[in-house]
Design a protein around this motif. Structure first.
Motif, PDB file in Angstrom:
ATOM      1  N   GLY A 103      -6.706 -16.296   0.636  1.00  9.03           N
ATOM      2  CA  GLY A 103      -6.385 -14.954   0.144  1.00  9.03           C
ATOM      3  C   GLY A 103      -7.422 -13.943   0.614  1.00  9.03           C
ATOM      4  N   SER A 104      -7.004 -12.662   0.628  1.00  8.04           N
ATOM      5  CA  SER A 104      -7.961 -11.600   0.973  1.00  8.04           C
ATOM      6  C   SER A 104      -9.011 -11.471  -0.108  1.00  8.04           C
ATOM      7  N   GLN A 105      -8.667 -11.918  -1.302  1.00  8.20           N
ATOM      8  CA  GLN A 105      -9.655 -11.846  -2.382  1.00  8.20           C
ATOM      9  C   GLN A 105     -10.883 -12.683  -2.013  1.00  8.20           C
ATOM     10  N   LEU A 172      -9.104   1.564   2.414  1.00 15.03           N
ATOM     11  CA  LEU A 172      -7.711   1.085   2.415  1.00 15.03           C
ATOM     12  C   LEU A 172      -6.850   2.147   3.092  1.00 15.03           C
ATOM     13  N   ASN A 177      -3.852   0.793  -2.474  1.00 12.46           N
ATOM     14  CA  ASN A 177      -3.772   0.269  -3.831  1.00 12.46           C
ATOM     15  C   ASN A 177      -4.952   0.867  -4.602  1.00 12.46           C
ATOM     16  N   TYR A 208      -0.988  -4.030   3.312  1.00  8.80           N
ATOM     17  CA  TYR A 208       0.352  -3.428   3.218  1.00  8.80           C
ATOM     18  C   TYR A 208       0.825  -2.777   4.513  1.00  8.80           C
ATOM     19  N   LYS A 248       1.749 -10.421   0.841  1.00  7.78           N
ATOM     20  CA  LYS A 248       2.836  -9.472   0.598  1.00  7.78           C
ATOM     21  C   LYS A 248       3.973  -9.637   1.602  1.00  7.78           C
TER      22      LYS A 248
HETATM   23  C1  LIG Z   1      -6.012  -3.894  -1.327  1.00  6.51           C
HETATM   24  C2  LIG Z   1      -5.918  -5.352  -1.634  1.00  6.51           C
HETATM   25  N1  LIG Z   1      -6.798  -6.186  -1.079  1.00  6.51           N
HETATM   26  C3  LIG Z   1      -6.755  -7.505  -1.320  1.00  6.51           C
HETATM   27  C4  LIG Z   1      -5.799  -8.044  -2.151  1.00  6.51           C
HETATM   28  C5  LIG Z   1      -5.816  -9.528  -2.427  1.00  6.51           C
HETATM   29  O1  LIG Z   1      -4.802 -10.140  -1.719  1.00  6.51           O
HETATM   30  P1  LIG Z   1      -4.673 -11.719  -1.609  1.00  6.51           P
HETATM   31  O2  LIG Z   1      -3.445 -12.095  -2.366  1.00  6.51           O
HETATM   32  O3  LIG Z   1      -4.545 -11.995  -0.138  1.00  6.51           O
HETATM   33  O4  LIG Z   1      -5.902 -12.336  -2.188  1.00  6.51           O
HETATM   34  C6  LIG Z   1      -4.842  -7.203  -2.751  1.00  6.51           C
HETATM   35  C7  LIG Z   1      -3.839  -7.757  -3.645  1.00  6.51           C
HETATM   36  O5  LIG Z   1      -3.072  -7.099  -4.286  1.00  6.51           O
HETATM   37  C8  LIG Z   1      -4.909  -5.820  -2.488  1.00  6.51           C
HETATM   38  O6  LIG Z   1      -4.041  -4.946  -3.010  1.00  6.51           O
END
Ligand SMILES: Cc1ncc(COP(=O)(O)O)c(C=O)c1O
Length: 421
Positions: A103-105, A172, A177, A208, A248
């Protein structure tokens, strides 16, 4: 609570606050609730059958290898596919520039680990992604905030913060977001120019970018930066680290995303990722590759765009129909969210409670601010991707009841010390 553990928690745990959004998601799981709260994709668009077939193929073709430990950098064919796909958007990275993350997180956490010493300044948009604020806070980031408007980051207000030498900027650019706004082309150039002038690198988070419902694709910052560098000293990925995700476009449950960075940065991140989780799930990477390949992902993204565009339009129309004139909102050209601004003197945290009583939920805006929390209190983030159109309409109707009630009460005489005025 056991004091044995409490007295031993590391100092960094003091900086962690529980996420309002995660707490909120619990309430919103009640069946009668219409939730515009989480940033959830529509479950109807998950390509379940394609995943089922891909799981079989992966196990048939790779057998035990699909269940084995694998390289920290990621599954090579997936890295190559990502590099190839990004080239269409002008991002000329090689597989070696791509690190697969859970994940990006996780990417944000690794970047925090890589770059932030406790007390370092990090420049963020106000508002910005809550998960980034959380990830960077753990490492002791102090946030410098720069406001946004309908054209994204106010680059005209950037220089005073850049003079304070933030470690990096977290930006972003597409369908931000929480606000849904997009950084205009002119401001992208201005941002790259200023980043260069003050020598401050950029983390470009772009989950996105592919979910655009109208208008033309705009060049990512990483591309503009590279053009900048090419003019000066030949091609190399430079001052921008780029992040994106399959959350997404395919499904968030597979936890697959990627970082694009210069090779020496990738090497450092690989060491940090090793310490965190050794590697991203082998099986998930192979399955995602199998699902996405042969043009399926492109077709699928086209379908998602149609579904989300319709939902966005339904929400915009319902807002127009039901909401009072003094409330405004953004008109996102893509992504999953729009951002509602209430008049001065209102408090969306109170409105949130009133909305729950009407069985509708949103995220109060104050969660998305690194500083200046009071500024967030007039805002709410609404997600339009998750609910079906008729529920969106009904949800906005319910929300309008709570909004009108809140406007009546918040315009009541102000509370002052010693009584009412
Ligand atoms: C701007 C942004 N970065 C990172 C993430 C995390 O995404 P991921 O599901 O890949 O961890 C989100 C998730 O909503 C997001 O909106």
């Amino acid at each position: 609570m056991s004091t044995v553990w409490k007295s031993r928690y590391a100092l960094r745990t003091l900086r962690i606050k529980s996420s309002t959004i995660r707490e909120l998601l619990k309430v919103t799981q009640q069946p009668e609730m219409i939730s515009f709260g989480g940033g959830l994709p529509a479950p109807e668009v998950f390509p379940v059958q394609r995943f089922e077939e891909a799981c079989h193929t992966v196990l048939e073709e790779h057998g035990a290898q699909a269940l084995q430990y694998s390289a920290t950098e990621g599954y090579e064919p997936l890295r190559e596919m990502i590099a190839k796909n990004m080239a269409r958007y002008g991002i000329l990275a090689k597989a070696e520039n791509v690190l697969i993350t859970s994940g990006s997180q996780q990417a944000l956490d690794l970047i925090g680990k890589l770059l932030i010493n406790s007390g370092d300044r990090v420049l963020v948009e106000a508002p910005t992604y809550l998960g980034a604020l959380q990830a960077f806070s753990v490492y002791g980031a102090q946030f410098l905030t720069v406001p946004i408007d309908d054209d994204g980051l106010r680059t005209d207000q950037l220089e005073s913060s850049l003079r304070l030498s933030p470690k990096f900027m977290y930006i972003l650019p597409n369908f931000q977001n929480p606000a849904g706004v997009t950084l205009s082309e002119g401001r992208r150039h201005q941002l790259i120019f200023l980043a260069d002038k003050y020598g401050i690198p950029i983390i470009e988070d772009d989950p996105y970018g592919q979910l655009r419902y109208e208008g033309e694709h705009l060049a990512p910052l990483v591309v503009l930066d590279r053009e900048n560098l090419r003019r000066d000293n030949g091609f190399t990925l430079g001052n921008v680290i780029y992040l994106s995700t399959f959350s997404k476009t395919l499904a968030p449950g597979i936890r697959l995303a990627w970082i694009v960075a210069p090779p020496d940065v990738v090497s450092k991140l690989v060491m940090l990722k090793q310490a965190a989780d050794l590697h991203t799930a082998t099986f998930n990477q192979m399955v995602a590759y199998e699902v996405a390949k042969d043009g399926f992902l492109d077709q699928h993204v086209k379908r998602i765009r149609q579904v989300y565009r319709e939902r966005r339009d339904v929400m915009l129309q319902a807002l127009q129909e039901f909401f009072p004139a003094e409330v405004t909102w953004t008109h996102p050209k893509g992504g999953l969210f729009l951002w509602v601004t209430m008049p001065e003197g209102t408090d969306c945290r109170l409105l949130f409670r009133a909305a729950l009583a009407e069985n509708v939920a949103f995220v109060p805006g104050d969660c998305f601010y690194g500083n200046d929390l009071a500024d967030g209190c007039r805002h709410m983030r609404l997600n339009f991707s998750h609910s079906e159109p008729e529920l969106i309409r009904e949800g906005i109707r319910r929300l309008s009841v709570a909004v009108k009630m809140h406007l009546r009460t918040s315009h009541a005489p102000l509370e002052v010390a010693g009584g009412r005025r």
